[in-house]
Design an enzyme around this catalytic site. Structure first.
Site, PDB file in Angstrom:
ATOM      1  N   CYS A  90       0.232 -10.446 -14.603  1.00 31.39           N
ATOM      2  CA  CYS A  90       0.234  -9.673 -15.959  1.00 31.39           C
ATOM      3  C   CYS A  90       0.565 -10.361 -17.245  1.00 31.39           C
ATOM      4  O   CYS A  90      -0.102 -11.245 -17.659  1.00 31.39           O
ATOM      5  CB  CYS A  90       0.930  -8.379 -15.363  1.00 31.39           C
ATOM      6  SG  CYS A  90       1.022  -6.881 -16.487  1.00 31.39           S
ATOM      7  N   HIS A 114      -0.734  -6.811  -9.846  1.00 35.93           N
ATOM      8  CA  HIS A 114       0.566  -7.013  -9.298  1.00 35.93           C
ATOM      9  C   HIS A 114       0.852  -7.171  -7.683  1.00 35.93           C
ATOM     10  O   HIS A 114       1.051  -6.235  -7.085  1.00 35.93           O
ATOM     11  CB  HIS A 114       1.756  -5.972  -9.657  1.00 35.93           C
ATOM     12  CG  HIS A 114       1.977  -6.073 -11.218  1.00 35.93           C
ATOM     13  ND1 HIS A 114       2.910  -7.066 -11.802  1.00 35.93           N
ATOM     14  CD2 HIS A 114       1.700  -5.329 -12.234  1.00 35.93           C
ATOM     15  CE1 HIS A 114       3.016  -6.665 -13.029  1.00 35.93           C
ATOM     16  NE2 HIS A 114       2.362  -5.798 -13.375  1.00 35.93           N
ATOM     17  N   GLU A 167       2.820  -8.610  -6.063  1.00 35.92           N
ATOM     18  CA  GLU A 167       4.249  -8.709  -5.578  1.00 35.92           C
ATOM     19  C   GLU A 167       4.732  -7.157  -5.361  1.00 35.92           C
ATOM     20  O   GLU A 167       5.673  -6.778  -4.931  1.00 35.92           O
ATOM     21  CB  GLU A 167       4.932  -9.259  -6.597  1.00 35.92           C
ATOM     22  CG  GLU A 167       5.496  -8.365  -7.846  1.00 35.92           C
ATOM     23  CD  GLU A 167       4.335  -8.685  -9.030  1.00 35.92           C
ATOM     24  OE1 GLU A 167       3.103  -9.045  -8.508  1.00 35.92           O
ATOM     25  OE2 GLU A 167       4.777  -8.576 -10.120  1.00 35.92           O
TER      26      GLU A 167
END
Lengths: 229, 80
Positions: free
Chosen positions: A86, A203, A205
């Site tokens: 990002c 993302h 994660e």
């Protein structure tokens, strides 16, 4: 595997990235503040999402010129793995580790939702845990994710198999309705020439626990660990 | 010396903010408005008296930080 996360004023996904790296490596990553010029000896540096330096001037531009990033760049050129997620993607692109630039989303809206993501290559330490063509569900949360590069750069990226992910529909179909930001050729993530640097807008994660609604991001972190061990 | 720097998007680079400004102007009744392109204006104070040196320094600033030359052009004007 030893890892570090670079933290800037305005970063906000470093905690999520830390959890993902800990889950994959069993160890806490080292958190490195932007003013630090000494980067610990690690196998991987993660540049997290957020709004480094308030996104002043251009997204990632100020962070790209910070002392710690100069060190990250030098190590990346020496072969160390770097992943920018990002705002991290914006930063490492501004720093010249990856070609192109991330522009304001074409519809001018901040997009925050899960998107379909097609794995375009399994030929990297980041994507080895996926199959080419596999469709993932991973969240995006950004205002400036509209990837742009000139046609020559884009052709080069394609010819060298350096497009890691593209936005897609549930069956992997590419169409502008599935493209959340107007990104050119539906690009969501790219690799550098040496394939040791990955930048992506989504993302992974935030897709590592059943509670997240998807665990599709997990393989990215485990692939990186396996590549080192 | 002062440097006045205009940073604009290159031709062919999509400018969604410019488009939004154009449609807002249309909504206000400015029907003669065609394309709108937006950019940045930056003023830099310089402790430099030599114009040539000042220009060279500002060019470097633009290339290294102030503009992203993948998508942006810059124009520099020096004033005393």
């Amino acid at each position: 595997m030893k890892s570090a996360i670079v933290v800037f004023p305005g970063s906000n996904r470093e905690g999520d990235a830390k959890a993902a790296l800990k889950q994959a490596t069993g160890k806490d990553p080292i958190m490195v503040w932007h003013r630090d010029t000494a980067l610990p000896k690690v196998d991987l540096v993660l540049v997290p999402g957020g709004f480094s330096y308030g996104d002043y001037l251009r997204c990632g531009a100020i962070a790209a010129n910070s002392p710690v990033l100069r060190e990250v760049k030098a190590r990346a050129e020496g072969g160390m793995a770097v992943i920018g997620i990002c705002n991290g993607f914006q930063i490492i692109t501004e720093a010249g580790l990856l070609p192109g630039v991330l522009l304001r989303n074409a519809n001018l809206k901040f997009v925050c939702r899960n998107v379909g993501l097609r794995v375009e290559t399994s030929g990297s330490r980041f994507t080895a845990g996926y199959k080419k063509g596999q469709v993932l569900s991973i969240p995006v949360a950004h205002h400036d994710g509209n990837y742009f590069a000139d046609p020559r750069t884009l052709d080069e990226l394609e010819a060298e198999d350096r497009i890691a992910f593209r936005y897609c529909g549930p069956e992997g179909r590419l169409d502008s309705v599935y493209n959340p930001n107007g990104s050119i050729r539906h690009i969501a993530g790219i690799l550098n020439k040496k394939r040791n640097v990955l930048g992506l807008m989504p993302h992974p994660e935030n897709a590592i626990e059943p509670l997240h609604g998807s665990t599709d991001g997990k393989a990215l972190f485990t692939s990186m660990v396996e590549a080192v061990s | 010396m002062k440097a006045r720097i205009h940073i604009t998007l290159k031709n062919g680079v999509l400018d969604p903010q410019g488009r939004a400004i154009a449609s807002a102007l249309h909504a206000l009744g400015f029907n003669s408005v065609g394309d709108v392109r937006q950019g940045k204006y930056i003023e830099v104070d310089l402790a430099e008296t030599d114009k040539g040196k000042a220009k060279a320094a500002v060019e470097q600033m633009c290339n290294r930080l102030l503009a992203n030359t993948v998508i942006e052009n810059y124009a520099i004007e020096l004033v005393d």
